[in-house]
Design an enzyme around this catalytic site. Structure first.
Site, PDB file in Angstrom:
ATOM      1  N   TYR B  91       0.820  -1.210   0.000  1.00 43.58           N
ATOM      2  CA  TYR B  91       0.000   0.000   0.000  1.00 43.58           C
ATOM      3  C   TYR B  91       0.858   1.266   0.000  1.00 43.58           C
ATOM      4  O   TYR B  91       0.371   2.329   0.327  1.00 43.58           O
ATOM      5  CB  TYR B  91      -0.949  -0.001   1.198  1.00 43.58           C
ATOM      6  CG  TYR B  91      -1.956  -1.136   1.173  1.00 43.58           C
ATOM      7  CD1 TYR B  91      -3.157  -1.003   0.474  1.00 43.58           C
ATOM      8  CD2 TYR B  91      -1.709  -2.323   1.831  1.00 43.58           C
ATOM      9  CE1 TYR B  91      -4.086  -2.041   0.435  1.00 43.58           C
ATOM     10  CE2 TYR B  91      -2.623  -3.367   1.801  1.00 43.58           C
ATOM     11  CZ  TYR B  91      -3.809  -3.217   1.104  1.00 43.58           C
ATOM     12  OH  TYR B  91      -4.724  -4.245   1.073  1.00 43.58           O
ATOM     13  N   TYR B 476     -11.295  -0.826   1.677  1.00 47.58           N
ATOM     14  CA  TYR B 476     -11.166  -0.677   3.137  1.00 47.58           C
ATOM     15  C   TYR B 476      -9.859   0.012   3.498  1.00 47.58           C
ATOM     16  O   TYR B 476      -9.712   0.538   4.592  1.00 47.58           O
ATOM     17  CB  TYR B 476     -11.309  -2.028   3.838  1.00 47.58           C
ATOM     18  CG  TYR B 476     -10.041  -2.793   4.115  1.00 47.58           C
ATOM     19  CD1 TYR B 476      -9.578  -3.755   3.231  1.00 47.58           C
ATOM     20  CD2 TYR B 476      -9.311  -2.572   5.274  1.00 47.58           C
ATOM     21  CE1 TYR B 476      -8.427  -4.468   3.488  1.00 47.58           C
ATOM     22  CE2 TYR B 476      -8.156  -3.285   5.548  1.00 47.58           C
ATOM     23  CZ  TYR B 476      -7.714  -4.234   4.640  1.00 47.58           C
ATOM     24  OH  TYR B 476      -6.561  -4.935   4.898  1.00 47.58           O
ATOM     25  N   ARG B 477      -8.891   0.001   2.609  1.00 48.43           N
ATOM     26  CA  ARG B 477      -7.671   0.789   2.760  1.00 48.43           C
ATOM     27  C   ARG B 477      -7.180   1.078   1.351  1.00 48.43           C
ATOM     28  O   ARG B 477      -7.609   0.443   0.403  1.00 48.43           O
ATOM     29  CB  ARG B 477      -6.618   0.066   3.603  1.00 48.43           C
ATOM     30  CG  ARG B 477      -5.963  -1.098   2.885  1.00 48.43           C
ATOM     31  CD  ARG B 477      -5.373  -2.140   3.797  1.00 48.43           C
ATOM     32  NE  ARG B 477      -4.193  -1.720   4.538  1.00 48.43           N
ATOM     33  CZ  ARG B 477      -3.470  -2.585   5.285  1.00 48.43           C
ATOM     34  NH1 ARG B 477      -3.826  -3.865   5.355  1.00 48.43           N
ATOM     35  NH2 ARG B 477      -2.424  -2.180   5.967  1.00 48.43           N
TER      36      ARG B 477
END
Lengths: 138, 530
Positions: B91, B476-477
């Protein structure tokens, strides 16, 4: 740029690494510690899945360097050995492994103010020969 | 050298000298070879102008030093980007959202401050990794199990702040955090929950304290630097036992998920379960592609014939049960009974682990994540047989309702989109990461030496965000390079939620020094221009 003393120190490491001295693509970013530990290498890590790495380990042992096999995964050597050793003080290691193992060790070594000071692609892909050593400010 | 936006080299050098005074010269990193270690190793912009890079890094050792860094940053208007360990690689890793930020590397704050076996909690600093807490518990022989994500070298605090998850009943890491200490942008320290009481006795046992419950605003945000956090742990169970269920037909997913959700909401299942389709998640051949491309994605009869011809069950689910042996066995058997109502269903008794486990048993256990044992074993992509693999990957994680109809729709829509993108994006399993939804995690490869490939990957990623949002499935992220896009899909009532976030930002960080742009929250002077 590294100074003469640092070149000599890297040369000291490289001189005991089979096949590395001639093949090294020295990182322009390296800077080994001014007071380099003796013996210079704490351990050599090799990936036992690759024949050249087995030969590398044998050579390193003949030169008096302790070796540790991995099978791609560095968890054991890091958790049970390097993490404990590096907690006391940073010491240099070398290896002939796949890039993923080096990537993990490079990340973990940085937590102890150590960096990859030399890396070279091996003739057998994807093996890579490398040295991680303590750094000092230049 | 990258500089903070709008700052001269001279002013920046002066600020760095102040930071050196605050934390020690050896813990301020501005040499290119040091700063390079804070690059996003899997960046989809590798070596391109848009790659997000830091200007320097500073590694404090104490809360007081963090406070000093905040004061210096305010004085010089330096953007600061806190990381716990910076290993959120899929991420965005340690790289800041705003290029030129100074990374606040909290790795030296790695103390396990307290572990209570009796009340099953730990209090840790942000540099404590899952390996660190695991070692502490094992060395002291405590009868506790931690929950670990994969890989396990990340920070408990960092993972919880990004709503990460593991496998066990304590898998939802944000829901198991209890009480935190925060250094605000102005350098002030606050404690949440009952920790706001001097000499509090229940900081790690009671979340809410009194008055507004504010812990949530510090997750996926940029309102403060977390310097301590409590976590609930699992008492070491007597037994961990797994169950695998397969069902043969396309439409069996409706009943499978209905049973799953009911067992979850009833408390029979309390750990992560995974659902995969050996057909839809499996190898994509021409026949499958043709079926998937048909209007509506193929009929159930066509899919059933396809699965039968490949001798694959259409669905596969795996459950894990934790606790005392009689309780685990009863829940295992009850789940099996419930699934027996599906025609053609098959069961496989998964491995059973009994505690206490010796060190050798732990090291040799193949299901380390299930047992709360951290590992780096997933960093083994290259082998002698597969010497060439992608250099990295970006994860794409979508929240899907816990119904069979939604699972089918998500797998087909995302599978079709990925196939059309042609960049080798891989669809993962569907897991109950969090308590009452599924998360479908997919992976987009990145290549350091192939800018054109990365450009196509970025386009595919952006398209996937749009396609999934059009279907009502949010992320969600988010990967740090796409946070504005991810947040833009949460736009109800003219972006009311985002506007509220910026209102908070202006109140708690008026100079905008902390993590500019994280989760779409920008300082006022950068809004609209980022």
């Amino acid at each position: 740029m590294p100074n003469r003393r640092q070149f000599l120190e890297l040369g000291l490491i490289a001189s005991i690494l089979p096949g590395l001295a001639a093949a090294t693509e020295r990182s322009p970013m390296w800077a080994p510690a001014a007071s380099f530990p003796h013996p210079p290498l704490y351990k050599a890590i090799y990936d036992k899945s690759y024949a050249p790495a087995l030969a590398y380990a044998a050579q390193m042992q003949r030169r008096g360097v302790a070796v540790h096999p991995i099978d791609g995964d560095i968890t054991d050597v890091w958790f049970n050995d390097l993490a404990l050793r590096w907690r006391e003080s940073p010491v240099a290691i070398a290896g002939l492994t796949a890039p993923e193992a080096l990537f993990c060790l490079e990340q973990l070594a940085w937590d102890h103010r150590m960096r990859v000071v030399s890396r070279a692609l091996h003739a057998q892909r994807p093996l890579i020969s490398w040295v991680i050593a303590p750094i000092v400010r230049t | 050298m990258t500089l903070p936006p709008g700052m001269s080299q001279r002013d920046f050098s002066a600020a760095l000298r102040q930071l050196e005074t605050a934390v020690g010269k050896e813990w301020v990193f501005s040499a290119p070879e040091d700063v390079a270690l804070y690059r996003d190793a899997y960046s989809p912009f590798w070596d391109e102008e848009e790659e997000r890079t830091a200007s320097a890094a500073v590694a404090p050792d104490t809360v007081e030093q963090v406070q000093s860094v905040m004061r210096i940053a305010n004085e010089h208007r330096i953007p600061i980007y806190p990381i716990s360990t910076g290993r959120n690689l899929a991420y965005g890793g340690a790289a800041p959202v705003l290029s030129g930020s100074v990374v606040l590397d909290l790795k030296r704050m790695n103390r396990v401050l307290e572990v209570s076996e009796e009340n099953a909690y730990a209090l840790v600093e942000p540099g404590v990794s899952y390996f660190d807490l695991y070692r502490d518990i094992q060395d002291r022989g405590l009868k506790l199990m931690i929950d670990v994500p994969t890989p396990g070298w990340g920070s408990l605090i960092g993972n919880a702040l990004d709503h990460g998850a593991g496998v066990t009943p304590m898998r939802d890491h944000w829901s198991t955090q209890c009480g935190m200490e925060v250094v605000l942008a102005n350098g002030e320290v606050l404690r949440t929950g009952t920790g706001a009481m001097p000499n509090a006795k229940t900081w790690q046992q009671y979340k809410y304290g009194i008055g507004p419950y504010i812990d949530g605003i510090f997750s996926q945000s940029n309102f403060g630097v977390i310097t301590k956090m409590g976590f609930w742990l699992l008492p070491e169970p007597e037994v961990v036992r797994a169950l695998r269920v397969t069902a043969p037909r396309h439409d069996d997913v409706i009943k499978m998920v209905e049973i799953m959700s009911n067992l979850t909401y009833s408390g029979v299942i309390d750990s992560q379960f995974t659902l995969a389709s050996p057909v839809l998640n499996g190898p994509r051949d021409a026949e499958l592609e043709a079926l998937a491309a048909r209007p509506g994605g193929g009929t159930r009869e066509e899919w059933d014939r396809y699965a039968e011809s490949k001798d694959r069950p259409f669905w596969s689910a795996r459950f894990t049960f934790y606790g005392p042996q009689p309780v685990v066995d009863a829940r295992w058997e009850y789940a099996r009974q419930r699934y027996s109502t599906i025609p053609g269903v098959q069961f496989e008794d998964g491995p059973t682990y009994r505690f206490p486990m010796s060190r050798e048993q732990r090291e040799q256990a193949p299901d380390k994540g299930m047992l709360g044992i951290p590992s780096l074993s997933n960093f083994t992509g290259r082998t002698p047989a597969t010497p060439e693999v992608a250099d990295g990957h970006m994860d794409f994680s979508v929240i899907v309702p816990m119904t069979g109809h939604d699972v089918l729709a998500a797998l087909k829509v995302i599978g079709r989109d990925f196939a059309a993108a042609g960049v080798g994006a891989r669809m993962g399993t569907i897991s109950s990461f969090h308590l009452r939804t599924f998360i479908l995690i997919s992976s987009f490869p990145t290549m350091r030496a192939d800018r054109e490939f990365n450009r196509r990957v970025r386009a595919a990623y952006e398209r996937a965000v749009k396609v999934t949002a059009d279907n009502g499935w949010g992320q969600y992220r988010s990967h740090a390079a796409f946070m504005d896009l991810a947040v833009s899909k949460y736009s109800f009532n003219d972006d009311a939620l985002s506007r509220f976030h910026t209102t908070l930002k202006d109140a708690v960080d008026p100079n905008g020094i902390l993590s500019a742009g994280r989760y779409g929250i920008w300082p006022k002077d950068m809004r609209g221009s980022a």
